[in-house]
Structures are given as structure tokens and as C-alpha cells.
Design a protein around this motif. Structure first.
Motif, PDB file in Angstrom:
ATOM      1  N   LEU A 104      30.361  59.099  47.501  1.00 17.19           N
ATOM      2  CA  LEU A 104      31.250  58.534  48.514  1.00 17.19           C
ATOM      3  C   LEU A 104      31.963  57.291  47.987  1.00 17.19           C
ATOM      4  O   LEU A 104      31.458  56.614  47.092  1.00 17.19           O
ATOM      5  CB  LEU A 104      30.450  58.159  49.769  1.00 17.19           C
ATOM      6  N   HIS A 105      33.113  57.009  48.569  1.00 18.28           N
ATOM      7  CA  HIS A 105      33.893  55.818  48.219  1.00 18.28           C
ATOM      8  C   HIS A 105      34.327  55.115  49.502  1.00 18.28           C
ATOM      9  O   HIS A 105      34.806  55.772  50.439  1.00 18.28           O
ATOM     10  CB  HIS A 105      35.126  56.198  47.399  1.00 18.28           C
ATOM     11  N   CYS A 106      34.198  53.809  49.520  1.00 22.64           N
ATOM     12  CA  CYS A 106      34.497  53.034  50.728  1.00 22.64           C
ATOM     13  C   CYS A 106      35.912  53.279  51.240  1.00 22.64           C
ATOM     14  O   CYS A 106      36.120  53.420  52.445  1.00 22.64           O
ATOM     15  CB  CYS A 106      34.324  51.539  50.453  1.00 22.64           C
ATOM     16  N   ARG A 107      36.875  53.339  50.337  1.00 22.79           N
ATOM     17  CA  ARG A 107      38.285  53.458  50.740  1.00 22.79           C
ATOM     18  C   ARG A 107      38.667  54.881  51.108  1.00 22.79           C
ATOM     19  O   ARG A 107      39.758  55.102  51.642  1.00 22.79           O
ATOM     20  CB  ARG A 107      39.193  52.950  49.614  1.00 22.79           C
ATOM     21  N   LEU A 108      37.789  55.861  50.828  1.00 22.51           N
ATOM     22  CA  LEU A 108      38.107  57.256  51.120  1.00 22.51           C
ATOM     23  C   LEU A 108      37.375  57.744  52.365  1.00 22.51           C
ATOM     24  O   LEU A 108      37.975  57.924  53.414  1.00 22.51           O
ATOM     25  CB  LEU A 108      37.777  58.134  49.902  1.00 22.51           C
ATOM     26  N   ILE A 109      36.078  57.946  52.274  1.00 21.19           N
ATOM     27  CA  ILE A 109      35.322  58.440  53.436  1.00 21.19           C
ATOM     28  C   ILE A 109      35.252  57.380  54.527  1.00 21.19           C
ATOM     29  O   ILE A 109      34.994  57.690  55.698  1.00 21.19           O
ATOM     30  CB  ILE A 109      33.898  58.874  53.014  1.00 21.19           C
ATOM     31  N   GLY A 110      35.529  56.130  54.187  1.00 22.78           N
ATOM     32  CA  GLY A 110      35.498  55.053  55.172  1.00 22.78           C
ATOM     33  C   GLY A 110      36.659  55.069  56.152  1.00 22.78           C
ATOM     34  O   GLY A 110      36.677  54.291  57.109  1.00 22.78           O
TER      35      GLY A 110
END
Length: 302
Positions: free
Chosen positions: A255-261
Motif C-alpha cells: 500500500l501507498h499513502c497517496r494511492l490507497i489513502g
């Protein structure tokens, strides 16, 4: 055929190798949250070009000078995405591993405090979130040492896991020679950990994933809706869970903060977590370092 071919394309092969996870779980499920925001390519960081990788701008081109749109897309991960994910993991009581880029962590003390309070594992994701393919080995070594120093300073202990991501042909040797990492995750070659041997030294490899990964929201022919992401994760989980009746495996989720977030995607992760929590007795949800310690204790001679 050359005798000293450096790749191992056989692995466990046809061996009837059965793993026993804690509580005899069918599947070890491990969730990684990559924290990279503030260490990507940017002229403010001394780079010649802007970042072009893993953003909402599919196929972005690196530009000379500041790319304000790209900068703000990355900033979403640290300003909002992380906090949305952190809240979810705490509510669901999900143990996670942070692949933390040292420069990025150093820029955000508030997030570092939350990581400490969350009891997350912090594995090193390097000092910079850049491509090391053509960087000098001496420079890459310096960056590795710097990342260890910064993470130890922030969190009180050195990282026990390593993952460059955009690694070089030198990365594995540098990890092994550094000697302090319990595991290296710069591999996508198996559904189980394995040992790699070089010059009478051995290194535990815990493979990562690029398919059970939200990065495919930001690539060509990737996920274009949360439902696709959820279905793919669920199918992967179901297949490995079924195999786990006789041959337990490991599943990583990246997961990536800027994507799934983003709000349009977070629901898919919530659905997946709700789904797997129903299998709690037969699924070991853990940190990456937990897998490493279990493997070192029980399978050191495999």
C-alpha cells in the motif's frame, strides 16, 4: 549452460515443503504501508528532474525544475492519506510493517510519533525514494548506512528489514555485507521466504508483491476502481487460503499513502480487511519481522 549462473529459477520446486505458521495458520498475511512522501525525485532535494513514478499522472514525464502538481500529489499521502490509513489499522487492530524512506520520515515528526504509538514495524525503504539502477555502489552503500542511522535516531532501534524497491544489481550484496538485516524484501519470486547464499554468507529473503499492490492504480492496465482491487486481493487470499489446507503460504499486500489513502479507494481496503478478519483463527496477520523471526527460528537450514 554456464555453471555459475547467479539466478535461482528453481526454488522449492517439487519439494513437499510444508510450513507450520503460529497456531497452525493456513496463511501468513502481511500488510506493508510504504511511506515515501518527501523523499521522491525533486529539485528541492538536489535532483535534476521531478518525480515521474506512481502518481495520479499516469505516464508523467520528468521535468527540469519544480513540478508543482506532482509535489502536491505526493503531499496528499503525508497530509491526509497516512492518517486515514492509520485510523483504519488502529480500528481493525491490524499489525503492519512500514517501508519507510528515511528522508521522508525525517521530514514528518508527527507521523513518526504515530508510527511509534501504533507499534508498527519500521523497515528501511532506503534514504531516498529514487531509482538506484545506475547509481554508484559506493553511493548506494552510503545511502543505506544513512537510512539506518536516521531510522535508529528517530525510533530508537535500527531497522531489521530492507526494501529498496527500485534496486540495483548491487543492492543484495550491500544488504548481506551490512550484516544487520534479518530480512531483505527486494524480491517477488515466491510465496514463501527463502535463504540466499553468497560467499559463505546467507540472507533471509521475504518476497514482496507488485500485483497485490495499490501501485496498479497508477500504472497502465492497472486497477481503475476499488472494486477491482478488492476482488484481486480476495481472489489471491482465497487461492492461498485453499492451498494452505495442505501447504501454507504467505501473502503480502503493498500500500501507498497517496494511492490507497484516497477516499475513492480506501473502501476497497476496508472490505478486504473485514473479509480476512472472518478467518482470524486460520490466518496469521503479522508484521514482516514476525515472519523473519519465525523463519529464522524454525527453518534456518532450509
Amino acid at each position: 549452460m554456464p555453471k555459475n549462473y547467479p539466478r535461482n529459477i528453481i526454488g522449492y520446486g517439487s519439494k513437499n515443503f510444508k510450513v507450520v505458521w503460529p497456531n497452525k495458520a493456513r496463511l501468513a498475511l502481511q500488510i506493508v504501508l510504504n511511506y515515501e512522501e518527501g523523499a521522491e525525485n525533486c529539485v528541492l532535494h538536489g535532483d535534476k528532474y521531478s518525480e515521474s513514478f506512481l502518481s495520479e499522472i499516469i505516464g508523467a514525464k520528468p521535468i527540469k525544475g519544480r513540478h508543482i502538481n506532482m509535489e502536491s500529489i505526493y503531499e496528499y499521502g503525508s497530509r491526509r492519506g497516512f492518517w486515514r490509513l492509520h485510523k483504519l489499522f488502529k480500528e481493525k487492530k491490524i499489525p503492519i510493517t512500514i517501508f519507510g524512506v528515511a528522508m521522508a520520515l525525517e521530514r514528518n515528526p508527527e507521523i513518526c510519533k504515530a508510527i511509534k504509538n501504533g507499534n508498527y514495524e519500521v523497515a528501511s525503504h532506503g534514504w531516498r525514494w529514487i531509482d538506484y539502477q545506475n547509481i554508484k555502489k559506493s553511493t548506494e552503500k552510503k545511502h543505506m548506512q544513512l537510512s539506518i542511522k536516521i531510522i535508529k535516531k528517530i525510533f530508537g532501534q535500527r531497522p531489521l528489514g530492507w526494501y529498496t524497491g527500485r534496486c540495483s544489481p548491487n543492492t543484495r550484496d550491500l544488504v548481506i555485507n551490512e550484516g544487520g538485516f534479518l530480512y531483505d524484501s527486494d524480491s517477488y519470486s515466491d510465496d514463501l521466504p527463502y535463504w540466499e547464499y553468497r560467499n559463505k554468507k546467507k540472507q533471509l529473503i521475504i518476497p514482496y508483491t507488485l500485483d497485490n499492490n495499490d501501485m496498479r492504480f497508477a500504472t497502465n492496465q492497472g486497477f481503475n476502481s476499488g472494486e477491482q482491487f478488492y476482488n484481486y486481493l480476495k481472489d489471491s487470499f482465497d487461492a492461498l487460503y485453499e492451498e494452505g489446507k495442505s501447504s501454507p503460504k504467505m501473502m503480502s499486500v503493498g500500500l501507498h499513502c497517496r494511492l490507497i489513502g484516497r477516499p475513492g479507494r480506501i473502501q476497497s481496503l476496508k472490505k478486504f480487511l473485514n473479509y480476512v478478519l472472518k478467518f482470524k483463527k486460520n490466518v496469521w496477520i503479522c508484521k514482516r519481522v514476525d515472519i523473519a523471526k519465525h523463519w529464522i527460528k524454525n527453518y534456518s537450514n532450509i
